[in-house]
Structure formats: structure tokens, C-alpha cells
Design a protein around this motif. Structure first.
Motif, short mmCIF file in Angstrom:
data_model
loop_
_atom_site.label_atom_id
_atom_site.label_comp_id
_atom_site.label_asym_id
_atom_site.label_seq_id
_atom_site.Cartn_x
_atom_site.Cartn_y
_atom_site.Cartn_z
N LEU A 17 -34.91 -9.83 1.67
CA LEU A 17 -33.70 -9.38 1.61
C LEU A 17 -33.93 -7.85 2.45
N VAL A 18 -35.20 -7.25 2.18
CA VAL A 18 -35.32 -6.10 3.03
C VAL A 18 -35.22 -6.32 4.49
N TRP A 19 -36.14 -7.54 5.12
CA TRP A 19 -35.71 -7.92 6.50
C TRP A 19 -34.61 -8.10 6.85
N THR A 20 -33.71 -8.94 5.97
CA THR A 20 -32.34 -9.01 6.43
C THR A 20 -31.57 -7.89 6.59
N ALA A 21 -31.68 -6.78 5.50
CA ALA A 21 -31.06 -5.63 5.54
C ALA A 21 -31.31 -4.87 6.85
N LEU A 22 -32.65 -4.84 7.08
CA LEU A 22 -33.01 -3.88 8.25
C LEU A 22 -32.50 -4.71 9.63
N HIS A 23 -32.70 -6.00 9.53
CA HIS A 23 -32.28 -6.64 10.64
C HIS A 23 -30.61 -6.78 11.01
N GLY A 24 -29.93 -6.57 10.13
CA GLY A 24 -28.71 -6.54 10.22
C GLY A 24 -28.10 -4.83 10.16
N ARG A 25 -28.60 -4.07 9.49
CA ARG A 25 -28.17 -2.73 9.71
C ARG A 25 -28.88 -1.75 10.42
N GLY A 26 -29.98 -1.98 10.77
CA GLY A 26 -30.81 -1.11 11.58
C GLY A 26 -31.79 -0.24 10.71
N ALA A 27 -32.30 0.72 11.27
CA ALA A 27 -33.19 1.67 10.71
C ALA A 27 -32.44 2.40 9.51
N MET A 28 -33.14 2.67 8.37
CA MET A 28 -32.50 3.38 7.36
C MET A 28 -33.76 4.14 6.52
#
Length: 74
Positions: A17-28
Motif C-alpha cells: 500500500l505504501v509503495w502504491t501510494a508513493l508511486h501514484g501520488r509521489g513524495a510525501m
């Protein structure tokens, strides 16, 4: 030992889920990531550790905020 295996599987799922979020939304920021994932803070932090250990994440400190992003591949 099934309980420990279930916990490791849950952390692995959260890492996805972390990887997917970062892949889709970028750095945060880590705090935003925790909100985006919607999982318990400790579980998200363990998932971040998992991905960091696999050398998949980059971190940057901005004052008191830590930014996390996927490492550039290639």
C-alpha cells in the motif's frame, strides 16, 4: 506461530500500500503517508522500514518533516 506469520503478512501488505501510494501520488511526508494509507501508524512505519531495507525508498528531511519517496530506478 501462525499469529506471527499473519503479522508479517499484514506488514508486507501495508508495504504494498505504501509503495502504491508513493508511486501514484509521489513524495510525501510520513504523516501524510500514514493518513493516505489509513492503517495504524506503527504498521505503516514498519512497512516503510521494510521498503527502506529493500533499498526502495529515499528520504529527505525538511525541517521537522521527513519526506519519503520511491527511489528512482535505473
Amino acid at each position: 506461530m501462525a499469529a506471527a506469520e499473519d503479522y508479517v503478512a499484514r506488514i508486507g501488505h501495508t508495504a504494498g500500500l505504501v509503495w502504491t501510494a508513493l508511486h501514484g501520488r509521489g513524495a510525501m511526508s510520513l504523516s501524510r503517508l500514514i493518513k493516505e494509507i489509513g492503517r495504524p501508524r506503527d504498521e505503516v512505519m514498519q512497512a516503510v522500514g521494510w521498503l527502506a531495507r529493500e533499498d526502495k525508498l529515499a528520504f529527505q528531511d525538511r525541517g521537522r518533516t521527513r519526506i519519503v519517496a520511491l527511489k528512482e530506478s535505473g
